[in-house]
Enzyme design. Structure first.
Site, short mmCIF file in Angstrom:
data_model
loop_
_atom_site.label_atom_id
_atom_site.label_comp_id
_atom_site.label_asym_id
_atom_site.label_seq_id
_atom_site.Cartn_x
_atom_site.Cartn_y
_atom_site.Cartn_z
N CYS A 193 59.99 -47.88 -63.51
CA CYS A 193 60.01 -48.32 -64.89
C CYS A 193 59.99 -47.09 -65.79
O CYS A 193 59.35 -46.10 -65.47
CB CYS A 193 58.78 -49.18 -65.15
SG CYS A 193 58.68 -49.81 -66.80
N ARG A 247 66.11 -57.18 -75.88
CA ARG A 247 65.18 -57.85 -74.97
C ARG A 247 64.00 -58.44 -75.74
O ARG A 247 63.40 -59.41 -75.30
CB ARG A 247 64.64 -56.85 -73.93
CG ARG A 247 65.69 -56.44 -72.92
CD ARG A 247 65.06 -55.57 -71.87
NE ARG A 247 63.77 -56.14 -71.49
CZ ARG A 247 62.73 -55.44 -71.07
NH1 ARG A 247 62.81 -54.14 -70.94
NH2 ARG A 247 61.61 -56.03 -70.76
N ARG A 280 60.61 -57.15 -65.72
CA ARG A 280 59.42 -57.12 -64.85
C ARG A 280 58.59 -58.39 -64.99
O ARG A 280 57.93 -58.80 -64.04
CB ARG A 280 58.55 -55.93 -65.21
CG ARG A 280 59.27 -54.62 -65.17
CD ARG A 280 58.35 -53.51 -65.58
NE ARG A 280 57.21 -53.48 -64.68
CZ ARG A 280 57.20 -52.89 -63.50
NH1 ARG A 280 58.28 -52.27 -63.08
NH2 ARG A 280 56.14 -52.90 -62.75
N ARG A 301 54.29 -48.98 -62.69
CA ARG A 301 53.73 -50.27 -63.12
C ARG A 301 53.57 -51.17 -61.91
O ARG A 301 54.36 -52.09 -61.69
CB ARG A 301 54.65 -50.94 -64.14
CG ARG A 301 54.47 -50.39 -65.52
CD ARG A 301 55.42 -51.01 -66.49
NE ARG A 301 54.91 -52.20 -67.14
CZ ARG A 301 55.56 -52.84 -68.10
NH1 ARG A 301 56.73 -52.41 -68.50
NH2 ARG A 301 55.04 -53.91 -68.66
N VAL A 312 47.18 -46.56 -71.93
CA VAL A 312 47.49 -47.76 -71.14
C VAL A 312 48.53 -47.47 -70.06
O VAL A 312 48.37 -47.86 -68.91
CB VAL A 312 47.94 -48.92 -72.06
CG1 VAL A 312 48.31 -50.15 -71.24
CG2 VAL A 312 46.84 -49.27 -73.06
N ASP A 348 52.32 -51.14 -77.27
CA ASP A 348 53.67 -51.55 -77.70
C ASP A 348 53.98 -51.13 -79.14
O ASP A 348 55.09 -51.34 -79.61
CB ASP A 348 53.84 -53.07 -77.55
CG ASP A 348 53.99 -53.48 -76.09
OD1 ASP A 348 54.16 -52.59 -75.23
OD2 ASP A 348 53.96 -54.69 -75.81
N LYS A 368 57.41 -62.89 -77.90
CA LYS A 368 58.07 -62.82 -76.60
C LYS A 368 57.04 -62.82 -75.47
O LYS A 368 57.19 -63.55 -74.48
CB LYS A 368 58.90 -61.52 -76.52
CG LYS A 368 59.34 -61.16 -75.12
CD LYS A 368 60.03 -59.83 -75.07
CE LYS A 368 59.14 -58.63 -74.89
NZ LYS A 368 58.62 -58.40 -73.53
N ASN A 369 55.98 -62.05 -75.62
CA ASN A 369 55.01 -61.92 -74.53
C ASN A 369 54.13 -63.15 -74.35
O ASN A 369 53.34 -63.23 -73.41
CB ASN A 369 54.13 -60.67 -74.73
CG ASN A 369 54.90 -59.40 -74.41
OD1 ASN A 369 56.04 -59.45 -73.95
ND2 ASN A 369 54.29 -58.26 -74.66
C1 UD1 Z 1 52.10 -56.46 -70.76
C2 UD1 Z 1 53.16 -56.64 -71.82
C3 UD1 Z 1 53.67 -55.30 -72.30
C4 UD1 Z 1 52.51 -54.41 -72.75
C5 UD1 Z 1 51.42 -54.35 -71.68
C6 UD1 Z 1 50.17 -53.65 -72.15
C7 UD1 Z 1 54.14 -58.77 -71.20
C8 UD1 Z 1 55.31 -59.50 -70.68
N1 UD1 Z 1 54.24 -57.44 -71.25
O1 UD1 Z 1 52.71 -55.80 -69.66
O2 UD1 Z 1 54.56 -55.51 -73.39
O3 UD1 Z 1 52.97 -53.10 -72.98
O4 UD1 Z 1 51.03 -55.68 -71.29
O5 UD1 Z 1 49.67 -54.24 -73.29
O6 UD1 Z 1 53.16 -59.36 -71.61
N2 UD1 Z 1 48.24 -52.19 -63.70
C9 UD1 Z 1 47.92 -51.87 -62.41
N3 UD1 Z 1 48.08 -52.82 -61.44
C10 UD1 Z 1 48.53 -54.08 -61.73
C11 UD1 Z 1 48.85 -54.40 -63.06
C12 UD1 Z 1 48.70 -53.44 -64.03
O7 UD1 Z 1 47.52 -50.75 -62.12
O8 UD1 Z 1 48.64 -54.89 -60.81
C13 UD1 Z 1 48.09 -51.19 -64.77
C14 UD1 Z 1 49.43 -50.78 -65.40
O9 UD1 Z 1 50.10 -49.81 -64.66
C15 UD1 Z 1 48.98 -50.31 -66.76
C16 UD1 Z 1 47.80 -51.21 -67.08
O10 UD1 Z 1 47.38 -51.76 -65.84
O11 UD1 Z 1 48.56 -48.97 -66.69
C17 UD1 Z 1 48.08 -52.33 -68.03
O12 UD1 Z 1 49.28 -52.99 -67.65
P1 UD1 Z 1 49.49 -54.54 -67.84
O13 UD1 Z 1 48.52 -55.08 -68.83
O14 UD1 Z 1 49.52 -55.20 -66.51
O15 UD1 Z 1 50.95 -54.61 -68.45
P2 UD1 Z 1 51.97 -55.78 -68.24
O16 UD1 Z 1 51.23 -57.05 -68.04
O17 UD1 Z 1 53.00 -55.37 -67.24
#
Ligand code: UD1
Length: 421
Positions: free
Chosen positions: A116, A396, A92, A121, A326, A304, A22-23
Site C-alpha cells: 500500500c 475513490r 483494501r 497495512r 497512525v 486522513d 465513504k468509510n
Molecule cells: C481506516 C480507514 C482509513 C483511515 C484509517 C485510520 C476505512 C475504510 N479506512 O483504515 O481511511 O486512514 O482507518 O484512521 O475505514 N494495523 C495493524 N494490524 C491490523 C490492522 C491495522 O497493525 O490488522 C495497523 C495499521 O497498519 C495502522 C493502524 O493499525 O498502522 C491503524 O490502521 P486501521 O485503523 O486498521 O486502518 P484501516 O481500518 O485500514
C-alpha cells in the site's frame, strides 16, 4: 486516465453540501451480508470505492441496486464466499466482507490486500480476533480462508486500535454464540454508525464509540433502513481549501462534533469558525499561522487529513511540525508539494514545514486518496496551473469534487489525460 487542472488563487466562497461518509458506507454495505432481509441505505456517496463494494457484493450473490445516493440491498442467498484479488487490490476495505461472510455462511476466502502507498497495512489483528472467536484461519496462495461452523463469543484485545478490524470483529460477533468483549477498540464515528445500523437490525451491541465494545451474539439479523453519517474527512478537506484560499465557506449537512480536532487546528492556524448543529462556517480574518499537528486515532487529529494540513501549513507563517503516528510512511504527497515550491523536510515520522510566500502550479502525481486531496488544496492556492494526474485516487473517495469546488468559485476542470486543452 483523467487529470484535474486547477488555476489557483481564487477565493472559495459559498456553501458546500457534504456527502455521506465513504468509510461508513463501506462497512454498512458489507454488513448487509449478515441477514436475509431488505436493507435500504441512504446518503450513500457515489464514489468509486462504494461502487467497488457494490460490485464485490454482486460477485458474492447479494442483490444490490443503486440509484443516486440510495442503495437497496438484499442478501437472501449467497453464490460465493470469495473476495477475489482483482477487487481487493483496488480497495483494501474489501476485507470488510470477511467477518460477515464467516459469521453468516461459515466460510470466507478473501485475497490478502498486499502493499500500500501509505506503508505496511497488515490485517493480522482482524485475523487474530476472528481466531479468538473460534475461526480456523489459513493462508494459501495469497488468500486467507476462515472457517467456523458457528463463531463463539470471546474476549479480544487489539494491540492497536484498528478501524476496519473493529468493524469486522463487531460484525462477526453479532452472529456469534455468546458474548464478545472487544478491548482497545477503535472509537471512530463510522464504528458508531455501523453499530447503530446493526442494532436496528436486531444486533445487541453496547459501547460503540468507546474503547470497550460488548456484543451479545444473536442467531440472525433482519433488514433495516439507515442514513449514512456525513463524511468528516470530506468536510475537513473543504474547510482546509477554504482556509488556504482565505475564503468564506460553509460546509453544510455535516457533524461538527465529528470534526473537533480538525476545527481546533484550523482555529490555531488563524481561521474563525462558527459551528451550528449541522454546519460549519470558516472565514480567515487573520494570516495563516503555522501550527503543529499529530495524527492519532479518533478523537485525535485524523491521519486522513494529514496531507491537506501539510499543504495548508506550507503557506502558513512560521514552522509547523506534522507528526504521523497512525501509518508508517504516509508522506508520498511531500515530494509533489515540493515540486510546487513547498519547503518541507521529512524527519522520520515527522514533517517540518516552513511556510513559504507562494506555491506555484506544476504537474503533480496523486499517490493515494488523501495525498490527492492535499494536492488539490495546494493547487487551489498556487499561482498558475496545477495538473493533478492519476485522479482515480481522488474518485475513490470524493463525490463530484470538481463540481463542488467549481460552485465555490474555483477554476477547476477535469480532462482525459493526454487530451489537449
Ligand atoms: C481506516 C480507514 C482509513 C483511515 C484509517 C485510520 C476505512 C475504510 N479506512 O483504515 O481511511 O486512514 O482507518 O484512521 O475505514 N494495523 C495493524 N494490524 C491490523 C490492522 C491495522 O497493525 O490488522 C495497523 C495499521 O497498519 C495502522 C493502524 O493499525 O498502522 C491503524 O490502521 P486501521 O485503523 O486498521 O486502518 P484501516 O481500518 O485500514
Amino acid at each position: 486516465m483523467d487529470e484535474i487542472l486547477i488555476n489557483g488563487g481564487k477565493r472559495l466562497c459559498g456553501d458546500v453540501r457534504i456527502s455521506g461518509a465513504k468509510n461508513s458506507a463501506l462497512p454498512i454495505l458489507a454488513s448487509t451480508i449478515l441477514g436475509g432481509g431488505e436493507c435500504i441505505i441512504t446518503n450513500v456517496p457515489r464514489v468509486v470505492d462504494v461502487l467497488t463494494m457494490g460490485k464485490l457484493l454482486g460477485i458474492l450473490g447479494v442483490k444490490v441496486s443503486h440509484e443516486g445516493n440510495r442503495a437497496v440491498i438484499h442478501a437472501g442467498t449467497i453464490e460465493s464466499t470469495e473476495a477475489p484479488y482483482d477487487l481487493v487490490k483496488t480497495m483494501r476495505a474489501s476485507v470488510l466482507v470477511l467477518g460477515p461472510l464467516l459469521a453468516r455462511w461459515g466460510e470466507a476466502k478473501v485475497s490478502l490486500p498486499g502493499g500500500c502507498a501509505i506503508g505496511s497495512r497488515p490485517i493480522n489483528l482482524h485475523l487474530a480476533g476472528l481466531a479468538k472467536l473460534g475461526a480456523d484461519i489459513s493462508i494459501d496462495q495469497g488468500y486467507v480462508t476462515a472457517k467456523a461452523a458457528r463463531l463463539k463469543g470471546g474476549r479480544i484485545y487489539c494491540d492497536t486500535p484498528t478501524v476496519t478490524g473493529t468493524e469486522n470483529l463487531m460484525m462477526a460477533a453479532s452472529l456469534a454464540e455468546g458474548t464478545t468483549v472487544l478491548e482497545n477498540a477503535a472509537k471512530e464515528p463510522e464504528i458508531v454508525d455501523l453499530a447503530d445500523f446493526l442494532v436496528k437490525r436486531g444486533a445487541r451491541i453496547h459501547g460503540a464509540g468507546t474503547d470497550v465494545i460488548t456484543v451479545e451474539g444473536v442467531r440472525e439479523l433482519h433488514g433495516g433502513d439507515h442514513e449514512v453519517i456525513p463524511d468528516r474527512i470530506e468536510a475537513g478537506t473543504y474547510l482546509a481549501a477554504a482556509a488556504i484560499t482565505r475564503g468564506d465557506v460553509t460546509a453544510t449537512h455535516c457533524r461538527p462534533n465529528h470534526l473537533e480536532a480538525v476545527l481546533m487546528k484550523l482555529r490555531e492556524a488563524g481561521a474563525e469558525i462558527q459551528e451550528e448543529k449541522d454546519s460549519v462556517r470558516l472565514t480567515m480574518p487573520k494570516n495563516l499561522r503555522g501550527t503543529d499537528v499529530r495524527t492519532l486515532p479518533f478523537p485525535g487529529f485524523p491521519t486522513d487529513m494529514q496531507a491537506q494540513m501539510a499543504a495548508l501549513m506550507s503557506l502558513a507563517e512560521g514552522t509547523s511540525v506534522v507528526t504521523e503516528t497512525v501509518f508508517e510512511s504516509r508522506f508520498m504527497h511531500v515530494e509533489e508539494l515540493r515540486r510546487m515550491g513547498a519547503d518541507i523536510r521529512v524527519e522520520g515520522n515527522r514533517l517540518v514545514v516552513t511556510g513559504c510566500k507562494k506555491l506555484t502550479g506544476a504537474p503533480v502525481m496523486a499517490s493515494d486518496l488523501r495525498a490527492s486531496a492535499g494536492l488539490i488544496v495546494a493547487g487551489l492556492a498556487a499561482e498558475g496551473t496545477t495538473q493533478i494526474q492519476r485522479v482515480y485516487h481522488l474518485d475513490r473517495g470524493y463525490e463530484r469534487i470538481e463540481e463542488k469546488l467549481g460552485v465555490l468559485g474555483a477554476y477547476i476542470r477535469r480532462r482525459p489525460a493526454g487530451a489537449s486543452h
